[in-house]
Design an enzyme around this catalytic site. Sequence first.
Site, PDB file in Angstrom:
ATOM      1  N   TYR A  61     -10.591  16.658  52.224  1.00 16.62           N
ATOM      2  CA  TYR A  61     -10.511  16.368  50.499  1.00 16.62           C
ATOM      3  C   TYR A  61     -11.283  16.360  49.662  1.00 16.62           C
ATOM      4  CZ  TYR A  61      -5.366  15.158  52.020  1.00 16.62           C
ATOM      5  OH  TYR A  61      -4.210  15.072  52.485  1.00 16.62           O
ATOM      6  N   GLY A 212       5.787  18.215  42.093  1.00 19.97           N
ATOM      7  CA  GLY A 212       5.853  18.030  40.478  1.00 19.97           C
ATOM      8  C   GLY A 212       6.895  19.051  40.384  1.00 19.97           C
TER       9      GLY A 212
HETATM   10  N1  LIG Z   1      -0.633  16.350  55.761  1.00 18.61           N
HETATM   11  C1  LIG Z   1      -0.723  17.051  55.040  1.00 18.61           C
HETATM   12  O1  LIG Z   1      -0.311  18.525  55.148  1.00 18.61           O
HETATM   13  C2  LIG Z   1      -0.677  16.920  53.490  1.00 18.61           C
HETATM   14  C3  LIG Z   1      -0.357  17.636  53.095  1.00 18.61           C
HETATM   15  C4  LIG Z   1      -0.973  16.819  50.929  1.00 18.61           C
HETATM   16  C5  LIG Z   1      -0.727  16.279  50.982  1.00 18.61           C
HETATM   17  N2  LIG Z   1      -1.006  14.822  51.751  1.00 18.61           N
HETATM   18  C6  LIG Z   1      -1.295  13.545  51.222  1.00 18.61           C
HETATM   19  O2  LIG Z   1       0.132  13.706  50.696  1.00 18.61           O
HETATM   20  C7  LIG Z   1      -0.570  12.395  49.191  1.00 18.61           C
HETATM   21  C8  LIG Z   1       1.152  12.771  48.089  1.00 18.61           C
HETATM   22  O3  LIG Z   1       1.121  14.672  47.707  1.00 18.61           O
HETATM   23  P1  LIG Z   1       0.899  15.124  46.934  1.00 18.61           P
HETATM   24  O4  LIG Z   1       0.049  14.866  45.913  1.00 18.61           O
HETATM   25  O5  LIG Z   1       1.069  17.148  47.563  1.00 18.61           O
HETATM   26  O6  LIG Z   1       2.402  14.823  46.223  1.00 18.61           O
HETATM   27  P2  LIG Z   1       3.063  14.016  44.922  1.00 18.61           P
HETATM   28  O7  LIG Z   1       2.712  12.359  45.078  1.00 18.61           O
HETATM   29  O8  LIG Z   1       4.309  14.451  45.045  1.00 18.61           O
HETATM   30  O9  LIG Z   1       1.662  14.085  44.402  1.00 18.61           O
HETATM   31  C9  LIG Z   1       2.246  15.321  43.181  1.00 18.61           C
HETATM   32  C10 LIG Z   1       1.968  14.407  41.642  1.00 18.61           C
HETATM   33  O10 LIG Z   1       2.515  14.030  40.944  1.00 18.61           O
HETATM   34  C11 LIG Z   1       1.999  12.750  40.277  1.00 18.61           C
HETATM   35  N3  LIG Z   1       2.712  11.899  39.708  1.00 18.61           N
HETATM   36  C12 LIG Z   1       2.588  10.780  40.246  1.00 18.61           C
HETATM   37  N4  LIG Z   1       3.261   9.471  40.392  1.00 18.61           N
HETATM   38  C13 LIG Z   1       4.063  10.060  39.564  1.00 18.61           C
HETATM   39  C14 LIG Z   1       5.069   9.564  37.655  1.00 18.61           C
HETATM   40  N5  LIG Z   1       5.527   8.121  38.237  1.00 18.61           N
HETATM   41  N6  LIG Z   1       5.478  10.939  37.167  1.00 18.61           N
HETATM   42  C15 LIG Z   1       4.637  11.665  37.274  1.00 18.61           C
HETATM   43  N7  LIG Z   1       3.911  12.425  37.881  1.00 18.61           N
HETATM   44  C16 LIG Z   1       3.263  11.392  39.147  1.00 18.61           C
HETATM   45  C17 LIG Z   1       0.796  12.688  40.554  1.00 18.61           C
HETATM   46  O11 LIG Z   1       0.147  12.810  39.428  1.00 18.61           O
HETATM   47  P3  LIG Z   1      -1.509  11.324  39.303  1.00 18.61           P
HETATM   48  O12 LIG Z   1      -2.387  12.054  40.672  1.00 18.61           O
HETATM   49  O13 LIG Z   1      -2.191  12.531  37.686  1.00 18.61           O
HETATM   50  O14 LIG Z   1      -1.179  10.339  39.067  1.00 18.61           O
HETATM   51  C18 LIG Z   1       0.060  13.920  41.621  1.00 18.61           C
HETATM   52  O15 LIG Z   1      -0.772  14.643  40.866  1.00 18.61           O
HETATM   53  C19 LIG Z   1      -1.755  13.255  48.572  1.00 18.61           C
HETATM   54  O16 LIG Z   1      -2.652  12.745  47.933  1.00 18.61           O
HETATM   55  C20 LIG Z   1      -2.190  13.228  50.516  1.00 18.61           C
HETATM   56  O17 LIG Z   1      -3.159  11.755  50.931  1.00 18.61           O
HETATM   57  C21 LIG Z   1      -1.071  15.864  53.427  1.00 18.61           C
END
Ligand SMILES: NC(=O)c1ccc[n+]([C@@H]2O[C@H](COP(=O)([O-])OP(=O)(O)OC[C@H]3O[C@@H](n4cnc5c(N)ncnc54)[C@H](OP(=O)(O)O)[C@@H]3O)[C@@H](O)[C@H]2O)c1
Length: 323
Positions: A61, A212
């Site tokens: 990352y 999103g």
């Molecule tokens: N194992 C894997 O293959 C893998 C792949 C992808 C991700 N991950 C891990 O999983 C975590 C989460 O995944 P993700 O980022 O893909 O999905 P997510 O948690 O659904 O986040 C997507 C977006 O939602 C936003 N968000 C958070 N709270 C919100 C709210 N209350 N209202 C509106 N938008 C909001 C965040 O914005 P902000 O950042 O601006 O707050 C982020 O840009 C990552 O940080 C990572 O550590 C793992």
Amino acid sequence: MKNIDKIQLGHNGPFVSKLGLGCMRMSSIWGGPTPNETESIATIHEALDHGINFLNTGDFYGAGHNEILIGKAIKDRRDEAFISVKFGAIFHNGQWLGLDLRPNSIKNFINYSLTRLGIETIDLYEPSRMDDSVPVEDIIGTVADLVKEGKVRHIGVSEITAQQLRKANEVHPISALEIGYSLADRQIENELLPAAEELGIAVIAFANTAEGLLTGDLKAPLADNDYRNHFSRFQGDNLLNNLNKVEVFKQIASEKSCTPTQLAIAWVNAQGDHIMPLVSMSRRSRLPENIAAMDIVFTTEEMNTLNTTFAIGAIQGGTYLQR
Ligand SMILES: NC(=O)c1ccc[n+]([C@@H]2O[C@H](COP(=O)([O-])OP(=O)(O)OC[C@H]3O[C@@H](n4cnc5c(N)ncnc54)[C@H](OP(=O)(O)O)[C@@H]3O)[C@@H](O)[C@H]2O)c1
């Protein structure tokens, strides 16, 4: 804000917060604006203040930036944080080149991660994916050796099949499975989730908002420079169909007096005591809303409506998560 409930990672494993903090978007990965480091560190601190101790990162990352950032944030708070690190994904200039899961590479990767994080032991260490080039036995066996060396406490896996999960768990007890899961991505309910439950493996569920889609904020078409344009889910008629489904979702959220994002997190949380919503938050303002989502409960009727509206296949097109 209240303190968060706990979840146990695997049989006899550690208890960590039932809501996890995904740190991935605190580093530049897929382009877009450069995240604000001061705000990211403040977000980690405020999360810890509220008992959210599960911090998730990957050594790829931001090419190590994410681990350095977390290292700064936990410098004086190591005992409060549970650090989960993925390894093995190889990128060049932001482009995915594949995996490197060779035992010697893993032994090399971990030392860089420990140095960047400024810690002596990683709490949960996970191959970010598996492929056929290295046997599961060798990958998990190498991480098991790192457990013996004291460099790793618990072993996790990420984005793997039910068969690979069973095989990995035979080599060494697996504490957690990190996997994409949301109302829009439910394919894992067929085989993988039942396997994890049967083996007593906790599920760290990310992408609760489906890139999103379920925040209710998306409008068609996306901006030209939006990375999601690469995924068929966000293109043309697929996007229009999917946004129609999201209208139903928004209506249910409004009836429950919560935001669509809270509903998305709450649905994942409601899928089991062994399932953790892992949510990206790069700013403190996200915390109150997402912590409150953990208190949302569903009637049987509400759950049926959601599960029927978002039956497998209802959301058209894929993202990088399609298996
Ligand atoms: N194992 C894997 O293959 C893998 C792949 C992808 C991700 N991950 C891990 O999983 C975590 C989460 O995944 P993700 O980022 O893909 O999905 P997510 O948690 O659904 O986040 C997507 C977006 O939602 C936003 N968000 C958070 N709270 C919100 C709210 N209350 N209202 C509106 N938008 C909001 C965040 O914005 P902000 O950042 O601006 O707050 C982020 O840009 C990552 O940080 C990572 O550590 C793992």
